[in-house]
Design an enzyme around this catalytic site. Structure first.
Site, PDB file in Angstrom:
ATOM      1  N   LYS A   1     -13.087   5.549  -9.846  1.00  0.00           N
ATOM      2  CA  LYS A   1     -13.761   4.361  -9.325  1.00  0.00           C
ATOM      3  C   LYS A   1     -14.117   4.510  -7.845  1.00  0.00           C
ATOM      4  O   LYS A   1     -13.586   5.386  -7.165  1.00  0.00           O
ATOM      5  CB  LYS A   1     -12.872   3.137  -9.513  1.00  0.00           C
ATOM      6  CG  LYS A   1     -11.586   3.201  -8.703  1.00  0.00           C
ATOM      7  CD  LYS A   1     -10.941   1.833  -8.569  1.00  0.00           C
ATOM      8  CE  LYS A   1      -9.751   1.902  -7.623  1.00  0.00           C
ATOM      9  NZ  LYS A   1      -9.246   0.633  -7.176  1.00  0.00           N
TER      10      LYS A   1
ATOM     11  N   LYS B   1     -11.793   2.198  -1.283  1.00  0.00           N
ATOM     12  CA  LYS B   1     -11.580   2.548   0.127  1.00  0.00           C
ATOM     13  C   LYS B   1     -10.682   3.763   0.207  1.00  0.00           C
ATOM     14  O   LYS B   1     -10.963   4.729   0.903  1.00  0.00           O
ATOM     15  CB  LYS B   1     -10.876   1.391   0.851  1.00  0.00           C
ATOM     16  CG  LYS B   1     -11.753   0.195   1.067  1.00  0.00           C
ATOM     17  CD  LYS B   1     -10.923  -1.029   1.465  1.00  0.00           C
ATOM     18  CE  LYS B   1     -11.525  -2.291   0.876  1.00  0.00           C
ATOM     19  NZ  LYS B   1     -10.664  -3.457   0.932  1.00  0.00           N
TER      20      LYS B   1
ATOM     21  N   LYS C   1       0.849   4.071  -5.753  1.00  0.00           N
ATOM     22  CA  LYS C   1       1.000   3.905  -4.301  1.00  0.00           C
ATOM     23  C   LYS C   1       2.292   4.545  -3.817  1.00  0.00           C
ATOM     24  O   LYS C   1       2.329   5.143  -2.741  1.00  0.00           O
ATOM     25  CB  LYS C   1       0.930   2.426  -3.915  1.00  0.00           C
ATOM     26  CG  LYS C   1      -0.398   1.787  -4.326  1.00  0.00           C
ATOM     27  CD  LYS C   1      -1.022   0.987  -3.223  1.00  0.00           C
ATOM     28  CE  LYS C   1      -2.465   0.622  -3.511  1.00  0.00           C
ATOM     29  NZ  LYS C   1      -2.613  -0.614  -4.286  1.00  0.00           N
TER      30      LYS C   1
END
Ligand code: TYM
Length: 350
Positions: free
Chosen positions: A215, A218, A111
Site C-alpha cells: 500500500k 508514510k 510496529k
C-alpha cells in the site's frame, strides 16, 4: 441522525492513500451524518515518542482537512488531545482488554518488529521473544500495545455507528467492535452501539504504492502527498516499477503493473483507464506514456487542494478558531457519554 467518527495520525502530510481511503468518504458523509473528524495526535506518540512539534503537525493535518473540503459548519473537526474525556474511557476499556489479544494484532507485531529492528522474515516467536528480552524492556511501549483500545475509545466516546477508514484499519475496527461489545456484556447494558467500517464503493479501499507491491504509506516511503508540486509528482510517478510489458494478449497483470492501473482507476477518467487497459491487453502498452498521463491526472487532482492548503495554513487565526470550536463540541458529546459510563460502572458522575 447516525454518528460517524474517524481520525488520521499527524505523522506527516496527507497522501493519496489517506484521501481516497478516508477523506473522500468524510466529504460525502459530512453532508448526511453527525460527523466527528479528528487528528489522532495521541496515537502518533505510539510510533513517534519524541515528536518535533506535535502541535504544528496537528495544524498541518487540520489545514489539509479544510483544504480538502471538510467543513466545520457541517462536521465537528478537532484534535484528539483537546478532548481528555477520551483518555478516561481508554482507561476503562484497557481494564477489560487482554494483553494476549492486543499482542496478537498484526499492526502491533509489525510496529514492534520495526522498533526491535527485526526483519520481515523474523517469525512471530522472534518478535515475542525480543519484546521480553531483558535488553529490550523499554523498547516496545504499552502505548503501542494499547493502540486499539485508544482507537476504540475515540470511536465509541461519540457512540459512532460508522467509521470511514481504508482497508488497513480492518483489524483495528474488529478490535473496536470487540471492546464495545465487551463493555456492554461486562456491565450488562446495551450502551455502546457496535461500529462498522464504512467505504463509499463496494469494497474498502487500498491505494497502492507505485514501488512494486503493497500500500501507499508514510512509513512505506512511497507516498504521493496532496501538497506535492507538479515536478515532484512527475518524478515519483515516473519512478514507478514496471516490466518489459506483456508478451501475450489479455495476460494477467503482475502486482507492480496492477498497482499502476489501480492508481489510474482512482485518479483518471474511465476513458483514460480503458485506453491504457486496451493497450495492455493488445500488448501495445508503453508504460512511459501511461506514467506521463498518470502524473498529469494526479497533478490535476492535487493542484487545487495544494493551493488551498497554502492559503488556509497562512490563516492561523482561522485555524485556531476551528480547533477551539471543534474541541468544545467534541468535549460536549464525549462528556455526555463518559458521564453515563461512570454511572454504569459505579463511579460518581461529574
Ligand atoms: P492513519 O493515520 O494511518 O491513516 C488515516 C486513514 O487513511 C487510510 N489510509 C489508506 N487507505 C487506503 N489506502 C492506503 N494506502 C491508505 N493509507 C492510509 C487509513 O485506512 C485511515 O483511514 N488508526 C488510524 C487513526 C485513528 C482512527 C481512530 C481512525 C485513530 N483513532 C478512530 C478511525 C477511528 C490510523 O492510523 O490511520
Amino acid at each position: 441522525m447516525e454518528t460517524v467518527v474517524s481520525g488520521i495520525r499527524p505523522t506527516g502530510n496527507l497522501h493519496l492513500g489517506n484521501y481516497f481511503g478516508a477523506v473522500k468518504s468524510f466529504l460525502q458523509m459530512q453532508e448526511e451524518y453527525n460527523c466527528f473528524f479528528f487528528i489522532a495526535d495521541w496515537h502518533s506518540l505510539t510510533t513517534h515518542p519524541h515528536p518535533d512539534n506535535i502541535r504544528n503537525s496537528a495544524k498541518t493535518i487540520l489545514s489539509e482537512y479544510l483544504a480538502c473540503g471538510l467543513d466545520p459548519e457541517k462536521a465537528t473537526i478537532y484534535v484528539q488531545s483537546d478532548v481528555p474525556e477520551v483518555v478516561e474511557l481508554y482507561l476503562y476499556l484497557n481494564m477489560n482488554a487482554g494483553i494476549g489479544e492486543l499482542m496478537r494484532t498484526a499492526s502491533f507485531k509489525d510496529k514492534a518488529r520495526q522498533q526491535l529492528h527485526i526483519s520481515r522474515e523474523g517469525s512471530e516467536g522472534d518478535v515475542e521473544r525480543e519484546i521480553f528480552n531483558e535488553g529490550n524492556k523499554h523498547s516496545v511501549s504499552a502505548g503501542l500495545l494499547t493502540y486499539p483500545t485508544l482507537m476504540a475509545a475515540d470511536i465509541i466516546i461519540h457512540k459512532a455507528l460508522k467509521v470511514p477508514v481504508g482497508k488497513d484499519q480492518e483489524q483495528n475496527m474488529e478490535m473496536a467492535r470487540r471492546f464495545a461489545r465487551r463493555f456492554n456484556t461486562t456491565y450488562g447494558v446495551e450502551f455502546f452501539p457496535i461500529p462498522a467500517s464504512f467505504h463509499l464503493g463496494e469494497r474498502s479501499v487500498k491505494v497502492p504504492g507505485l514501488d512494486g507491491s503493497g500500500k501507499m504509506g508514510k512509513s512505506e516511503g512511497n507516498a504521493i502527498y496532496l501538497i506535492d508540486d507538479e515536478k515532484t509528482i512527475k518524478k515519483k510517478v515516473m519512478k514507478a516499477v514496471t516490466d518489459q510489458g506483456p508478451t501475450e494478449p489479455n495476460s494477467e497483470k503482475p502486482a507492480p503493473i496492477q498497482n499502476l492501473f489501480t492508481m489510474m482507476e482512482i485518479v483518471s477518467t474511465k476513458d483514460t483507464y480503458d485506453y491504457f487497459n486496451e493497450k495492455y491487453n493488445n500488448c501495445e502498452i508503453r508504460y512511459g506514456d501511461m506514467k506521463k498521463q498518470l502524473a498529469v491526472d494526479i497533478n490535476a487532482f492535487c493542484a487545487p487542494i495544494r493551493e488551498r492548503i497554502l492559503d488556509i495554513a497562512a490563516n492561523t487565526e482561522y485555524m485556531e478558531k476551528v480547533a477551539r470550536e471543534g474541541a468544545a463540541k467534541a468535549r460536549e458529546s464525549a462528556a455526555k457519554t463518559l458521564n453515563e459510563v461512570r454511572q454504569i460502572i459505579g463511579f460518581r458522575p461529574y
